[in-house]
Design a protein around this motif. Structure first.
Motif, PDB file in Angstrom:
ATOM      1  N   LYS A 296       1.060  -1.265  -0.066  1.00 46.54           N
ATOM      2  CA  LYS A 296      -0.003  -0.017   0.110  1.00 46.54           C
ATOM      3  C   LYS A 296       0.880   1.151  -0.050  1.00 46.54           C
ATOM      4  O   LYS A 296       0.232   2.415  -0.633  1.00 46.54           O
ATOM      5  CB  LYS A 296      -0.870  -0.098   1.473  1.00 46.54           C
ATOM      6  N   ALA A 297       2.053   1.204   0.495  1.00 50.47           N
ATOM      7  CA  ALA A 297       2.910   2.259   0.750  1.00 50.47           C
ATOM      8  C   ALA A 297       4.135   2.538  -0.386  1.00 50.47           C
ATOM      9  O   ALA A 297       4.785   3.358  -0.634  1.00 50.47           O
ATOM     10  CB  ALA A 297       3.747   2.272   2.009  1.00 50.47           C
ATOM     11  N   ILE A 298       3.965   1.333  -1.492  1.00 48.21           N
ATOM     12  CA  ILE A 298       4.958   1.507  -2.404  1.00 48.21           C
ATOM     13  C   ILE A 298       4.534   2.470  -3.791  1.00 48.21           C
ATOM     14  O   ILE A 298       3.734   2.214  -4.127  1.00 48.21           O
ATOM     15  CB  ILE A 298       5.223   0.071  -3.025  1.00 48.21           C
ATOM     16  N   PRO A 301       7.431   1.161  -9.471  1.00 48.00           N
ATOM     17  CA  PRO A 301       6.808   0.051 -10.205  1.00 48.00           C
ATOM     18  C   PRO A 301       7.272  -1.629  -9.837  1.00 48.00           C
ATOM     19  O   PRO A 301       8.277  -1.772  -9.425  1.00 48.00           O
ATOM     20  CB  PRO A 301       7.058   0.009 -11.453  1.00 48.00           C
ATOM     21  N   VAL A 302       6.395  -2.391  -9.459  1.00 45.31           N
ATOM     22  CA  VAL A 302       6.659  -3.856  -8.986  1.00 45.31           C
ATOM     23  C   VAL A 302       6.034  -4.714  -9.905  1.00 45.31           C
ATOM     24  O   VAL A 302       5.016  -4.562 -10.224  1.00 45.31           O
ATOM     25  CB  VAL A 302       6.092  -4.065  -7.517  1.00 45.31           C
ATOM     26  N   PHE A 303       6.713  -5.646 -10.121  1.00 46.47           N
ATOM     27  CA  PHE A 303       6.098  -7.017 -10.797  1.00 46.47           C
ATOM     28  C   PHE A 303       5.917  -8.070  -9.823  1.00 46.47           C
ATOM     29  O   PHE A 303       6.964  -8.508  -9.089  1.00 46.47           O
ATOM     30  CB  PHE A 303       7.021  -7.577 -11.973  1.00 46.47           C
ATOM     31  N   LYS A 362      -4.057  -4.715  -9.577  1.00 43.44           N
ATOM     32  CA  LYS A 362      -4.387  -5.022 -10.798  1.00 43.44           C
ATOM     33  C   LYS A 362      -4.711  -3.596 -11.767  1.00 43.44           C
ATOM     34  O   LYS A 362      -4.796  -3.801 -12.901  1.00 43.44           O
ATOM     35  CB  LYS A 362      -5.592  -5.958 -10.824  1.00 43.44           C
ATOM     36  N   GLN A 363      -5.212  -2.661 -10.769  1.00 42.42           N
ATOM     37  CA  GLN A 363      -5.506  -1.570 -11.334  1.00 42.42           C
ATOM     38  C   GLN A 363      -4.504  -0.574 -11.550  1.00 42.42           C
ATOM     39  O   GLN A 363      -4.476   0.604 -12.187  1.00 42.42           O
ATOM     40  CB  GLN A 363      -6.695  -0.750 -10.675  1.00 42.42           C
ATOM     41  N   LYS A 364      -3.180  -0.897 -10.877  1.00 38.04           N
ATOM     42  CA  LYS A 364      -1.957  -0.093 -11.208  1.00 38.04           C
ATOM     43  C   LYS A 364      -1.269  -0.306 -12.528  1.00 38.04           C
ATOM     44  O   LYS A 364      -0.894  -1.399 -12.775  1.00 38.04           O
ATOM     45  CB  LYS A 364      -1.029  -0.286 -10.431  1.00 38.04           C
ATOM     46  N   LYS A 365      -1.367   0.539 -13.506  1.00 38.05           N
ATOM     47  CA  LYS A 365      -1.025   0.625 -14.904  1.00 38.05           C
ATOM     48  C   LYS A 365       0.372   0.168 -14.807  1.00 38.05           C
ATOM     49  O   LYS A 365       0.972  -0.640 -15.884  1.00 38.05           O
ATOM     50  CB  LYS A 365      -1.179   1.693 -15.793  1.00 38.05           C
ATOM     51  N   ASP A 366       1.141   0.469 -13.988  1.00 40.73           N
ATOM     52  CA  ASP A 366       2.741   0.506 -14.078  1.00 40.73           C
ATOM     53  C   ASP A 366       3.284  -0.576 -13.254  1.00 40.73           C
ATOM     54  O   ASP A 366       4.399  -0.927 -13.188  1.00 40.73           O
ATOM     55  CB  ASP A 366       3.435   1.754 -13.647  1.00 40.73           C
ATOM     56  N   ARG A 411       4.823  -3.595 -23.244  1.00 42.34           N
ATOM     57  CA  ARG A 411       3.401  -3.837 -23.232  1.00 42.34           C
ATOM     58  C   ARG A 411       2.870  -3.800 -21.762  1.00 42.34           C
ATOM     59  O   ARG A 411       3.888  -4.048 -20.681  1.00 42.34           O
ATOM     60  CB  ARG A 411       3.016  -4.900 -23.884  1.00 42.34           C
ATOM     61  N   GLU A 412       1.775  -3.672 -21.372  1.00 44.33           N
ATOM     62  CA  GLU A 412       1.124  -3.843 -20.099  1.00 44.33           C
ATOM     63  C   GLU A 412       1.135  -5.261 -19.985  1.00 44.33           C
ATOM     64  O   GLU A 412       0.920  -5.993 -20.645  1.00 44.33           O
ATOM     65  CB  GLU A 412      -0.011  -3.157 -20.018  1.00 44.33           C
TER      66      GLU A 412
END
Length: 437
Positions: A296-298, A301-303, A362-366, A411-412
């Motif tokens: 929540k605090a990051i 971008p993370v995979f 899932k909603q975070k585009k990056d 790509r996303e």
């Protein structure tokens, strides 16, 4: 199914599990000593035995490069010490050509210790002391320097940071004595001191940097992702990858929250609650340590790379031995293909819990996501599961291809696999009967 009749990939996984030489003997001895601890036994076995040693890839019969151990300089002066007071270490393989200013840092996994007794046992193993660490380790999967196995990161500077603090590189307890015995809970200092040393070795000039980790190291990746970003030039591309580190705060089959109770002891022992600003005073200390809260605090971008049916979590969070006195889950825990319909229904519920826990991500585009429907734990350090002709695929992409596409913004990537047993490319682990010592 006998080994001779098993598919080749399954035989590779069994060999991967068993063939550890001297390092495996150390880990097995350690595991036997901690058998009663359950959670610690299994996760340290997964992360220290399974993850580092790669199975042979069907695309290549050669082993990965062996990379020497480097002990941290002036570790005692910096107070950056393993549980037993020895210097922490890392393995550095220099990059070349176009990758000479790109860095990939990997945080080793290996469970946690919840009390002084289990931490004392770790002090006598490679998970708590550099005195027991291998002087060379094999770099495979995402650490490989073979372009065929690791197409996007093969020529980068690559570092594996060894794990020896027992709390995902996050403790910082000044007092050395606990009940009259020396313990060094200094994971945060280890992180900082190793980063400082790597910055001097060229990391500070990185044009691209990737922080990765497996299992407890995956959790550490979530914890330190923004710290890593802050160390590097603002115009550099910096991202993070957590492999098999999205541990779930779920009830087990006996309605107990086994992992939350375990985490609560870890957090209290190493005084971690003040480390996590997202924690409220009303929360159970163990809740602060779960990735669902940490992420929540990051901002970086993370995979998120995770199997939907994480083998370690199935065995020790969802259906731990203590929750199954009649051993009705024994076969299912060892081999997902032997789960009965009711057990599969519970496993599908576990998969759904993972999807719910990641709903905001899932909603975070990056951010990137790759959730396959495999029964495994940690997939980035093994060439067979990372990138080979027989690697698991989602949307016809290997994990390496999906991660590369995301890191370089080709790509996303939000790959969410269908329910087991839909994916025939999975490498599902099959375990022997539990070792009883």
């Amino acid at each position: 199914m006998s080994p001779s009749s098993a598919p080749a990939s399954r035989r590779h996984l069994r060999l991967w599990w068993r063939r550890r030489g001297r390092a495996g003997a150390v880990a097995a001895t350690f595991a036997a000593a901690l058998l009663a601890a359950g959670l610690l036994l299994a996760l340290s076995y997964y992360a220290s035995v399974v993850a580092p040693r790669a199975a042979p890839s069907s695309s290549s019969s050669s082993s990965g490069a062996l990379v020497d151990l480097t002990l941290l300089r002036r570790a005692e002066k910096k107070g950056a010490l393993c549980l037993d007071g020895s210097a922490p270490g890392y393995h550095l393989q220099r990059g070349s050509g176009s990758g000479s200013q790109s860095w990939l840092i990997h945080l080793e996994g290996g469970g946690w210790c919840r009390n002084l007794k289990s931490c004392a046992s770790r002090q006598k193993s490679m998970l708590g002391s550099s005195r027991y660490m291998e002087r060379q380790v094999e770099f495979a999967g995402i650490l490989s320097d073979d372009e065929a196995q690791n197409p996007d990161f093969y020529d980068w500077n690559k570092v594996k940071i060894r794990y020896c603090d027992g709390a995902s590189f996050s403790g910082n307890v000044k007092d050395e004595f606990q009940n009259g015995t020396k313990f060094f809970f200094r994971g945060q200092r280890i992180w900082k001191a190793v980063m400082d040393e790597l910055l001097l070795k060229g990391l500070k000039h990185a044009k691209q940097a990737f922080l990765t980790g497996c299992s407890a190291g995956g959790l550490a990746t979530y914890i330190h992702c923004d710290d890593f970003r802050a160390l590097l030039p603002k115009d550099s591309r910096v991202k993070c990858l957590a492999d098999g580190g999205f541990f779930l705060d779920v009830e087990d089959i006996s309605k107990q929250r086994t992992l939350r109770a375990f985490y609560s002891e870890v957090v209290r022992l190493q005084d971690l609650k003040r480390r996590f600003l997202h924690c409220s005073s009303s929360e159970d200390p163990g809740q602060c340590f779960f990735p669902r809260e940490v992420v929540k605090a990051i901002h970086t971008p993370v995979f998120v790379l995770n199997p939907a049916y994480d083998a370690w979590q199935v065995q020790h969070v969802l259906a731990p031995e203590a929750s199954d006195p009649k051993h009705s889950w024994l076969d299912c825990r060892l081999d997902i293909s032997k789960c009965n319909p009711n057990q599969l229904k519970i496993l599908q519920g576990f998969r759904e819990e993972l999807h719910v826990a990641m709903s905001e991500l899932k909603q975070k585009k990056d951010w990137g996501i790759f959730i396959d429907s495999c029964f495994v734990h940690c997939q980035s350090l093994n060439s067979l599961t990372w990138h080979s002709p027989s690697s698991p695929r989602v949307s016809n992409k290997t994990i390496a291809e999906a991660v590369g596409d995301w890191f370089f913004d080709r790509r996303e990537v939000k790959e969410l696999d269908c329910e087991y047993p839909c994916n025939p490319t999975c490498h599902n682990l099959v375990f022997d009967k539990p070792f009883k010592g």
